[in-house]
Design a protein around this motif. Structure first.
Motif, PDB file in Angstrom:
ATOM      1  N   MET A   1     -48.656-101.941  49.574  1.00  0.00           N
ATOM      2  CA  MET A   1     -48.614-103.391  49.812  1.00  0.00           C
ATOM      3  C   MET A   1     -50.031-103.948  49.964  1.00  0.00           C
ATOM      4  N   GLN A   2     -50.314-105.006  49.221  1.00  0.00           N
ATOM      5  CA  GLN A   2     -51.633-105.618  49.280  1.00  0.00           C
ATOM      6  C   GLN A   2     -51.753-106.511  50.512  1.00  0.00           C
ATOM      7  N   MET A   3     -52.870-106.374  51.219  1.00  0.00           N
ATOM      8  CA  MET A   3     -53.090-107.232  52.381  1.00  0.00           C
ATOM      9  C   MET A   3     -53.367-108.664  51.932  1.00  0.00           C
ATOM     10  N   LYS A   4     -52.685-109.605  52.548  1.00  0.00           N
ATOM     11  CA  LYS A   4     -52.871-111.026  52.268  1.00  0.00           C
ATOM     12  C   LYS A   4     -53.362-111.728  53.524  1.00  0.00           C
ATOM     13  N   THR A   5     -53.805-112.967  53.342  1.00  0.00           N
ATOM     14  CA  THR A   5     -54.243-113.779  54.480  1.00  0.00           C
ATOM     15  C   THR A   5     -53.266-114.935  54.679  1.00  0.00           C
ATOM     16  N   ILE A   6     -52.758-115.038  55.889  1.00  0.00           N
ATOM     17  CA  ILE A   6     -51.836-116.119  56.243  1.00  0.00           C
ATOM     18  C   ILE A   6     -52.559-117.077  57.177  1.00  0.00           C
ATOM     19  N   ALA A   7     -52.693-118.323  56.750  1.00  0.00           N
ATOM     20  CA  ALA A   7     -53.295-119.343  57.603  1.00  0.00           C
ATOM     21  C   ALA A   7     -52.267-119.776  58.641  1.00  0.00           C
ATOM     22  N   VAL A   8     -52.685-119.835  59.883  1.00  0.00           N
ATOM     23  CA  VAL A   8     -51.820-120.323  60.956  1.00  0.00           C
ATOM     24  C   VAL A   8     -52.444-121.584  61.522  1.00  0.00           C
ATOM     25  N   ILE A   9     -51.743-122.693  61.347  1.00  0.00           N
ATOM     26  CA  ILE A   9     -52.205-123.982  61.866  1.00  0.00           C
ATOM     27  C   ILE A   9     -51.597-124.175  63.246  1.00  0.00           C
ATOM     28  N   ALA A  10     -52.448-124.340  64.258  1.00  0.00           N
ATOM     29  CA  ALA A  10     -51.922-124.414  65.624  1.00  0.00           C
ATOM     30  C   ALA A  10     -52.866-125.176  66.536  1.00  0.00           C
ATOM     31  N   SER A  11     -52.323-125.692  67.605  1.00  0.00           N
ATOM     32  CA  SER A  11     -53.134-126.264  68.674  1.00  0.00           C
ATOM     33  C   SER A  11     -53.575-125.110  69.558  1.00  0.00           C
ATOM     34  N   CYS A  12     -54.851-124.776  69.472  1.00  0.00           N
ATOM     35  CA  CYS A  12     -55.363-123.583  70.153  1.00  0.00           C
ATOM     36  C   CYS A  12     -55.686-123.836  71.624  1.00  0.00           C
ATOM     37  N   ASP A  13     -55.103-124.869  72.172  1.00  0.00           N
ATOM     38  CA  ASP A  13     -55.194-125.092  73.613  1.00  0.00           C
ATOM     39  C   ASP A  13     -53.800-124.947  74.224  1.00  0.00           C
ATOM     40  N   THR A  14     -52.878-125.805  73.807  1.00  0.00           N
ATOM     41  CA  THR A  14     -51.540-125.792  74.410  1.00  0.00           C
ATOM     42  C   THR A  14     -50.638-124.688  73.868  1.00  0.00           C
ATOM     43  N   LYS A  15     -50.950-124.142  72.690  1.00  0.00           N
ATOM     44  CA  LYS A  15     -50.082-123.128  72.076  1.00  0.00           C
ATOM     45  C   LYS A  15     -50.790-121.773  71.962  1.00  0.00           C
ATOM     46  N   LEU A  16     -51.724-121.497  72.860  1.00  0.00           N
ATOM     47  CA  LEU A  16     -52.515-120.270  72.770  1.00  0.00           C
ATOM     48  C   LEU A  16     -51.656-119.018  72.951  1.00  0.00           C
ATOM     49  N   LYS A  17     -50.709-119.037  73.908  1.00  0.00           N
ATOM     50  CA  LYS A  17     -49.867-117.858  74.139  1.00  0.00           C
ATOM     51  C   LYS A  17     -49.011-117.558  72.909  1.00  0.00           C
ATOM     52  N   GLU A  18     -48.404-118.595  72.377  1.00  0.00           N
ATOM     53  CA  GLU A  18     -47.557-118.414  71.200  1.00  0.00           C
ATOM     54  C   GLU A  18     -48.401-117.981  70.001  1.00  0.00           C
ATOM     55  N   LEU A  19     -49.581-118.592  69.857  1.00  0.00           N
ATOM     56  CA  LEU A  19     -50.481-118.247  68.761  1.00  0.00           C
ATOM     57  C   LEU A  19     -50.889-116.777  68.826  1.00  0.00           C
ATOM     58  N   THR A  20     -51.246-116.324  70.009  1.00  0.00           N
ATOM     59  CA  THR A  20     -51.660-114.933  70.181  1.00  0.00           C
ATOM     60  C   THR A  20     -50.541-113.981  69.794  1.00  0.00           C
ATOM     61  N   TYR A  21     -49.315-114.321  70.167  1.00  0.00           N
ATOM     62  CA  TYR A  21     -48.163-113.471  69.846  1.00  0.00           C
ATOM     63  C   TYR A  21     -47.925-113.429  68.339  1.00  0.00           C
ATOM     64  N   ILE A  22     -47.958-114.589  67.707  1.00  0.00           N
ATOM     65  CA  ILE A  22     -47.717-114.668  66.266  1.00  0.00           C
ATOM     66  C   ILE A  22     -48.813-113.948  65.494  1.00  0.00           C
ATOM     67  N   LYS A  23     -50.056-114.136  65.918  1.00  0.00           N
ATOM     68  CA  LYS A  23     -51.169-113.495  65.220  1.00  0.00           C
ATOM     69  C   LYS A  23     -51.004-111.973  65.241  1.00  0.00           C
ATOM     70  N   LYS A  24     -50.686-111.432  66.393  1.00  0.00           N
ATOM     71  CA  LYS A  24     -50.510-109.980  66.511  1.00  0.00           C
ATOM     72  C   LYS A  24     -49.330-109.508  65.665  1.00  0.00           C
ATOM     73  N   PHE A  25     -48.268-110.289  65.646  1.00  0.00           N
ATOM     74  CA  PHE A  25     -47.071-109.928  64.874  1.00  0.00           C
ATOM     75  C   PHE A  25     -47.401-109.845  63.387  1.00  0.00           C
ATOM     76  N   ILE A  26     -48.134-110.839  62.880  1.00  0.00           N
ATOM     77  CA  ILE A  26     -48.501-110.861  61.460  1.00  0.00           C
ATOM     78  C   ILE A  26     -49.469-109.724  61.136  1.00  0.00           C
ATOM     79  N   GLU A  27     -50.429-109.496  62.017  1.00  0.00           N
ATOM     80  CA  GLU A  27     -51.393-108.411  61.786  1.00  0.00           C
ATOM     81  C   GLU A  27     -50.714-107.050  61.803  1.00  0.00           C
TER      82      GLU A  27
END
Length: 417
Positions: A1-27
């Motif tokens: 499987m070829q590694m791809k890049t997924i852009a995640v658009i997020a509010s990195c203040d109010t949604k930091l916990k959710e962003l961190t979880y999603i980022k780790k899940f995708i990685e």
């Protein structure tokens, strides 16, 4: 499987916990993450790759100069910026897919960027507003954005949000793993056409006939977005010929509402493109309204229940004249040859003699007004003695389209119809 890049658009203040979880899940799924910050609050954002300053800069402003504006004003700047930044980053090869999550602010800003991307590029929006008494138009427009309701508010990682976030992220991961190719232009002829349920039989006969001849033909549902999407794809070159057999959206535009409202200035762009074009007045003779929002003079009109929610209402003679004049005005803007193919026995289902929406006076008024108001010599008028929803009309339209394609040099002169 070829590694791809997924852009995640997020509010990195109010949604930091959710962003961190999603980022780790995708990685953990084997892909890179490019975090684009769209926060506009006073809290200091964290965890981003592209800062909000870059988003605001894309709108033509400096963050320090505008950070004290109202939330509404800052959202407008964020929308303006993301609309320019996302297609630029994609063109630079910075990402292969885009994902976002959040409420009204995140959704409004993120989908504004997603709408600028080609069809086929994976776009997934996990949103608190993808449900309830809302319409899809503000969120998806004419693009293939996947909307997923978040069920619970995205205010932390918990039993519900963890489940929906993982599902939503898995959606975009699956798309980049197995598909995710942007829609391109074909080397051959690709014909776009328009239809509705009430013109389906006639138009599908045309589609089937062209397809049997090896000509790819794509149908668009002309209920407020289909015609608009087809025109955008024609302007972009994905579609290089058009058989516009159901221009009902013009009637909805004239009435300023109805189920099929939402395609302003319909037909004008096509006439200006100079591509092979055949037009027919399919559905020009009726308007569709919810049963609980009928015109005040409905007692004076012929109508039928299309389904449990919607009525199809025959327009009156003076309205038909007005709509025909608008259509003729747009046809007159044609830069090259356009064929207007007119069925003489009704423009849709249920309009033959004896059927509930039959009104020869209205139909004749539309035809006569079209002819009287077309003055551009590029517009060629032809007639078919049939109802538009009949197979015979569809075959005639398809054969005429083939002849047009020949004259434009898109098909060999000896191509067999």
């Amino acid at each position: 499987m070829q590694m791809k890049t997924i852009a995640v658009i997020a509010s990195c203040d109010t949604k930091l916990k959710e962003l961190t979880y999603i980022k780790k899940f995708i990685e953990n799924a084997g892909h890179r993450v490019l975090v684009i910050d769209i926060s506009i609050g006073i809290e200091e954002p964290q965890g981003f790759d592209i800062p909000r300053e870059d988003v605001i800069a894309a709108s033509g402003h400096h963050w320090e100069n505008v950070k004290n504006l109202s939330k509404g004003e800052l959202m407008e700047l964020a929308v303006s910026g993301i609309t320019k930044l996302i297609p630029e980053l994609y063109a630079q090869g910075k990402f292969d897919a885009v994902f976002s999550m959040g409420g009204v602010q995140n959704t409004s800003v993120a989908v504004s960027g997603m709408k600028q991307l080609p069809i086929g590029v994976p776009k997934v929006m996990l949103s608190t507003v993808a449900s309830g008494n809302r319409t899809f138009e503000p969120l998806v427009g004419t693009r293939d954005i996947v909307l997923i309701p978040s069920i619970a508010d995205l205010a932390g990682v918990n039993t519900i949000t963890r489940t929906v976030m993982e599902n939503a992220a898995s959606c975009v991961i699956g798309m980049v793993n197995n598909a995710g190719k942007p829609l391109g232009n074909s080397d051959g002829v690709v014909v776009g056409t328009t239809l509705m349920g009430i013109t389906n039989d006639g138009v599908c006969s045309a589609i089937n006939h062209l397809t049997s001849k090896g000509i790819e033909t794509i149908g668009f549902h002309s209920t407020g977005v289909g015609g608009r999407a087809m025109e955008e794809l024609a302007a972009g070159g994905t579609i290089n010929a058009v058989m516009d057999l159901t221009i009902h959206e013009i009637t909805s535009e004239y009435f300023g509402g109805g189920f099929s409202y939402g395609a302003p200035d319909r037909l004008t762009m096509l006439c200006r493109l100079g591509i092979p074009l055949l037009v027919s007045p399919g559905g020009l003779d009726f308007v569709d309204y919810p049963l609980d929002n009928m015109p005040k003079d409905i007692d004076k009109r012929k109508y039928i229940r299309h389904n449990a929610q919607l009525a199809h209402i025959k327009i009156l003679k003076h309205e038909g004249i007005d709509v025909a004049k608008i259509t003729a005005e747009r046809l007159n803007q044609s830069k090259s040859e356009v064929t207007l193919l007119i069925p003489t026995n009704g423009f849709r289902k249920n309009t033959r003699p004896g059927e509930p929406l039959y009104d020869k006076e209205v139909d004749d008024a539309i035809i006569e007004t079209l002819i009287e108001n077309i003055y551009n010599d590029n517009v060629i008028v032809k007639y078919v003695d049939a109802n538009l929803n009949e197979e015979s009309f569809g075959i005639a339209a398809a054969n005429e389209m083939i002849e047009i394609l020949k004259r434009f040099g898109k098909l060999d002169a000896n191509f067999d119809i």
